[in-house]
Design a protein around this motif. Structure first.
Motif, PDB file in Angstrom:
ATOM      1  N   MET A 190      -8.058   1.521 -12.754  1.00 44.21           N
ATOM      2  CA  MET A 190      -6.893   2.071 -12.079  1.00 44.21           C
ATOM      3  C   MET A 190      -7.285   2.601 -10.706  1.00 44.21           C
ATOM      4  O   MET A 190      -8.332   3.208 -10.522  1.00 44.21           O
ATOM      5  CB  MET A 190      -6.277   3.211 -12.901  1.00 44.21           C
ATOM      6  CG  MET A 190      -5.008   3.791 -12.288  1.00 44.21           C
ATOM      7  SD  MET A 190      -4.398   5.278 -13.120  1.00 44.21           S
ATOM      8  CE  MET A 190      -3.811   4.577 -14.653  1.00 44.21           C
ATOM      9  N   THR A 191      -6.429   2.372  -9.725  1.00 41.13           N
ATOM     10  CA  THR A 191      -6.549   3.021  -8.421  1.00 41.13           C
ATOM     11  C   THR A 191      -5.579   4.200  -8.391  1.00 41.13           C
ATOM     12  O   THR A 191      -4.774   4.391  -9.315  1.00 41.13           O
ATOM     13  CB  THR A 191      -6.194   2.062  -7.281  1.00 41.13           C
ATOM     14  OG1 THR A 191      -4.799   1.726  -7.381  1.00 41.13           O
ATOM     15  CG2 THR A 191      -7.031   0.788  -7.352  1.00 41.13           C
TER      16      THR A 191
ATOM     17  N   GLY B 190     -18.664   2.744  -7.571  1.00 42.48           N
ATOM     18  CA  GLY B 190     -18.414   1.727  -6.560  1.00 42.48           C
ATOM     19  C   GLY B 190     -17.425   2.105  -5.484  1.00 42.48           C
ATOM     20  O   GLY B 190     -17.056   1.278  -4.657  1.00 42.48           O
ATOM     21  N   LYS B 191     -16.998   3.373  -5.437  1.00 39.75           N
ATOM     22  CA  LYS B 191     -15.992   3.762  -4.469  1.00 39.75           C
ATOM     23  C   LYS B 191     -16.593   4.197  -3.129  1.00 39.75           C
ATOM     24  O   LYS B 191     -15.941   4.083  -2.096  1.00 39.75           O
ATOM     25  CB  LYS B 191     -15.131   4.902  -5.023  1.00 39.75           C
ATOM     26  CG  LYS B 191     -14.260   4.484  -6.209  1.00 39.75           C
ATOM     27  CD  LYS B 191     -13.367   5.611  -6.676  1.00 39.75           C
ATOM     28  CE  LYS B 191     -12.311   5.963  -5.683  1.00 39.75           C
ATOM     29  NZ  LYS B 191     -11.363   4.884  -5.393  1.00 39.75           N
TER      30      LYS B 191
ATOM     31  N   MET C 160     -16.487  11.938  -2.787  1.00 39.49           N
ATOM     32  CA  MET C 160     -16.817  12.799  -3.913  1.00 39.49           C
ATOM     33  C   MET C 160     -17.347  11.963  -5.080  1.00 39.49           C
ATOM     34  O   MET C 160     -16.810  10.890  -5.374  1.00 39.49           O
ATOM     35  CB  MET C 160     -15.585  13.578  -4.379  1.00 39.49           C
ATOM     36  CG  MET C 160     -14.994  14.522  -3.341  1.00 39.49           C
ATOM     37  SD  MET C 160     -16.006  15.981  -2.991  1.00 39.49           S
ATOM     38  CE  MET C 160     -15.873  16.893  -4.544  1.00 39.49           C
ATOM     39  N   LEU C 161     -18.355  12.499  -5.764  1.00 39.63           N
ATOM     40  CA  LEU C 161     -18.894  11.883  -6.973  1.00 39.63           C
ATOM     41  C   LEU C 161     -18.447  12.678  -8.190  1.00 39.63           C
ATOM     42  O   LEU C 161     -18.464  13.915  -8.179  1.00 39.63           O
ATOM     43  CB  LEU C 161     -20.419  11.866  -6.940  1.00 39.63           C
ATOM     44  CG  LEU C 161     -21.133  10.616  -6.433  1.00 39.63           C
ATOM     45  CD1 LEU C 161     -22.638  10.847  -6.451  1.00 39.63           C
ATOM     46  CD2 LEU C 161     -20.778   9.383  -7.248  1.00 39.63           C
TER      47      LEU C 161
ATOM     48  N   VAL D 183     -16.260   2.932   0.574  1.00 43.05           N
ATOM     49  CA  VAL D 183     -16.472   1.516   0.836  1.00 43.05           C
ATOM     50  C   VAL D 183     -15.233   0.943   1.525  1.00 43.05           C
ATOM     51  O   VAL D 183     -14.135   1.496   1.433  1.00 43.05           O
ATOM     52  CB  VAL D 183     -16.775   0.733  -0.460  1.00 43.05           C
ATOM     53  CG1 VAL D 183     -18.023   1.277  -1.149  1.00 43.05           C
ATOM     54  CG2 VAL D 183     -15.582   0.764  -1.415  1.00 43.05           C
ATOM     55  N   GLU D 184     -15.436  -0.151   2.224  1.00 44.55           N
ATOM     56  CA  GLU D 184     -14.311  -0.820   2.883  1.00 44.55           C
ATOM     57  C   GLU D 184     -13.245  -1.191   1.847  1.00 44.55           C
ATOM     58  O   GLU D 184     -13.554  -1.716   0.778  1.00 44.55           O
ATOM     59  CB  GLU D 184     -14.790  -2.091   3.587  1.00 44.55           C
ATOM     60  CG  GLU D 184     -15.658  -1.833   4.809  1.00 44.55           C
ATOM     61  CD  GLU D 184     -14.862  -1.354   6.013  1.00 44.55           C
ATOM     62  OE1 GLU D 184     -13.619  -1.309   5.921  1.00 44.55           O
ATOM     63  OE2 GLU D 184     -15.489  -1.036   7.042  1.00 44.55           O
ATOM     64  N   GLY D 185     -11.988  -0.908   2.179  1.00 46.08           N
ATOM     65  CA  GLY D 185     -10.884  -1.250   1.296  1.00 46.08           C
ATOM     66  C   GLY D 185     -10.526  -0.187   0.293  1.00 46.08           C
ATOM     67  O   GLY D 185      -9.492  -0.288  -0.373  1.00 46.08           O
ATOM     68  N   ASP D 186     -11.374   0.859   0.160  1.00 50.41           N
ATOM     69  CA  ASP D 186     -11.013   1.939  -0.762  1.00 50.41           C
ATOM     70  C   ASP D 186      -9.796   2.681  -0.227  1.00 50.41           C
ATOM     71  O   ASP D 186      -9.599   2.797   0.996  1.00 50.41           O
ATOM     72  CB  ASP D 186     -12.189   2.903  -0.928  1.00 50.41           C
ATOM     73  CG  ASP D 186     -11.943   3.890  -2.047  1.00 50.41           C
ATOM     74  OD1 ASP D 186     -12.230   3.553  -3.204  1.00 50.41           O
ATOM     75  OD2 ASP D 186     -11.432   5.001  -1.772  1.00 50.41           O
ATOM     76  N   GLU D 187      -8.986   3.222  -1.146  1.00 55.23           N
ATOM     77  CA  GLU D 187      -7.732   3.844  -0.726  1.00 55.23           C
ATOM     78  C   GLU D 187      -7.936   5.096   0.118  1.00 55.23           C
ATOM     79  O   GLU D 187      -7.006   5.561   0.790  1.00 55.23           O
ATOM     80  CB  GLU D 187      -6.842   4.168  -1.942  1.00 55.23           C
ATOM     81  CG  GLU D 187      -7.457   5.116  -2.948  1.00 55.23           C
ATOM     82  CD  GLU D 187      -8.071   4.393  -4.137  1.00 55.23           C
ATOM     83  OE1 GLU D 187      -7.784   4.775  -5.278  1.00 55.23           O
ATOM     84  OE2 GLU D 187      -8.846   3.449  -3.917  1.00 55.23           O
TER      85      GLU D 187
END
Length: 558
Positions: free
Chosen positions: A188-189, A424-425, A469-470, A538-542
């Protein structure tokens, strides 16, 4: 008992490839810290005792919790984190709906009525005494997503002013087996979360938003919706009293949605299939919804607790550690009449971890950057303390490098891994990889990414504002019994003690798995604290666009 682990210097590289693959990150070699298991035990034991009455904001339990944290932060060697004060006031308002009418849906061919709680639930985010939705045209808007960076807009071509949005739960590719797709496949995003869907409906000018409940993509049954959306709910206090929000937000049973769409000459299954496609267009239903109820509301001020270990070289750059100190107070009594929700696991464990990490970092001496330890309030009421800080940051967010969140650390014994929620975010994953090389653990992605846990804890308030954030949990691959045993521990907790009077401290807990996780948290904080890099999404993350905009406008930070 003090647990000390020798550094495995050879196992950590000075630099590592970033998650985006377009730059190199400075990942310094750092030594292990000294984490006190006694500190963890003592604080969890005390915070979850009946004396703290379940740590509900606005109660004597809050007073005791705040006093304990200030005392322990000070003894750990931290300084007050809010301009000389240990606390930050968090004004909140609780709103409770009552005297609900039926949900009435009418059009040329049909008139339908649905019962509150049984068929639908609804709330208002507005601080007004009465809510009246009258003959609001209903529009099926698919998954209710407007994501320009993904070329997706479920509202394209429709003016939602005064209308009611009918919205599917989760996001379009939740049924995918893997993690590839327009919205990360099975994972889920944020676009799949109900909170986003209500926010976007309000931005579109909708009068109301109704999410269609379907148990598999929602990841919980109607009973959870019914209980969670009934009774008082907390919100951040707003100058406009929430008047920019919809009149009403709610959920409807899947069968109710099917009946409404049938009355409109549509088919839910067909529209759901169409909504999974990028060229989907919203569908006006030609029928209107009406609903009314009353609101009562009450204001109170609760507190975040903030300590800081100032950096030795770059004190105006910050690494943030978060955990929520609050819990539910009282809840339905168990068979023995105990009605105190003690919240030992959730989240006395994470709160104790803040103190233990503060002690260890202070003993090792300040890293180059400042370390912030933020115990937030009102997580159980909707991440309100975290949202308040993120909206009113003591330390500017464009000077906040990133952060770590600790929430509900399960006691499963020694594990071979840590569970990464939202893997992976961001480029923080590279720092994690280096830390795990020292601890000898491995990173395992969360087993149920479709449930969207990344969007359900305090770190999310910062992620939403662009701060990487992790969120890491104890591992599930247990030394004794493997993953099967770990999942049993997790399932047993959420089926039993979770949010009940049985979430209590146990002197017989095996802390060894938690201690491995604590080593990982320490190394992450220390490495980020000594690094010169500013890890990004990362590129494309919201959340990437928000961070990039903040960094482009910043003169002092990222």
């Amino acid at each position: 008992m003090i647990r000390t682990t020798l550094a495995l210097a050879a196992a950590t590289l000075l630099t590592a490839c970033s998650a985006t693959g377009d730059s190199a990150l400075d990942i310094p070699d750092v030594a292990m810290g000294e984490i006190s298991e006694d500190t963890l035990r003592d604080i969890v034991r005390e915070l979850s005792s009946d004396e703290f009455e379940g740590r509900m904001p606005g109660t004597i339990g809050e007073e005791k919790t705040v006093a304990l944290l200030i005392d322990r932060f000070e003894k750990a060697g931290l300084q007050p984190g809010n301009n000389g004060s240990w606390t930050q006031d968090v004004p909140i308002v609780t709103i409770e709906g009552s005297n609900f009418s039926t949900l009435r849906v009418g059009g040329p061919a049909a008139y339908l009525e649905f019962e509150p709680r049984k068929d639908f639930v609804a709330v208002s985010y507005r601080e007004v005494p009465e809510i009246s939705l009258e003959d609001s045209e209903m529009v099926f808007v698919g998954y209710g997503i407007n994501a320009p960076e993904r070329g997706w807009n479920d509202y394209e071509g429709v003016d939602m002013t005064g209308k009611t949005a009918v919205i599917l739960v989760n996001d379009p590719d939740y049924e995918t087996d893997g993690l590839e797709g327009n919205f990360n496949g099975r994972a889920m995003t944020y676009y799949g979360r109900w909170s986003y869907k209500y926010e976007e409906a309000a931005r579109q000018g909708a009068a109301a938003a109704l999410i269609v409940h379907d148990e598999f993509p929602a990841a919980y049954g109607w009973n959870v919706v019914e209980s969670s959306w009934s009774g008082p709910a907390g919100y951040a206090q707003r100058e406009n009293k929430g008047m920019d929000q919809t009149l009403a937000n709610g959920w409807i049973q899947k069968g109710v949605a099917e009946a409404i769409l049938t009355a409109a000459g549509q088919d839910l299954a067909e529209l759901t299939a169409a909504a999974k496609q990028k060229d989907f267009k919203p569908v006006p239903l030609g029928i209107a919804a009406s609903l009314s109820f009353e609101n009562s509301f009450e204001s109170l001020t609760t507190k975040n607790v903030i300590g800081v270990l100032p950096g030795s070289e770059r004190p105006d750059e910050y690494i943030i550690h978060t955990a929520h100190w609050d819990h539910l107070g009282t809840c339905p009594a168990d068979d023995e009449g105990d009605d105190i929700c003690n919240g030992a696991i959730d989240n006395a464990t994470g709160t104790a971890a803040l103190v233990a990490l503060a002690e260890a970092h202070s003993k090792a001496g300040a890293p180059d950057r400042s370390l912030v330890f933020l115990a937030v309030t009102a997580e159980e009421q909707g991440l309100l303390g975290a949202y308040h800080y993120a909206t009113n940051p003591v330390f500017p967010l464009d000077q906040t490098v990133g952060g770590l969140n600790m929430d509900a650390l399960l006691m499963g014994g020694p594990a071979k891994d840590v569970t990464v929620v939202g893997a992976g975010k961001s480029e923080l994953d590279d720092f994690l990889e280096a830390a795990l090389a020292q601890t000898g653990l491995v990173a395992t992605p969360e087993p149920t990414p479709e449930k969207g846990f990344y969007y359900r804890s305090d770190h999310f308030a910062f992620a939403k504002r662009g701060v990487p954030m992790l969120y890491i949990d104890p591992g599930l691959d247990l030394v004794d019994g493997g993953t099967e045993a770990g999942i049993k521990v997790q399932d047993a907790y959420y089926a039993g003690p979770y949010h009940s009077p049985n979430d209590e401290f146990d002197e017989n807990w095996d802390w060894s798995g938690i201690m491995g996780l604590m080593d990982t948290f320490y190394l992450l904080g220390r490495s980020l604290g000594n690094s010169t890099s500013w890890p990004n999404w990362v590129e494309g993350d919201e959340f990437r666009a928000t961070r990039d905009e903040d960094c482009a406008a910043s003169e002092a930070g990222c």
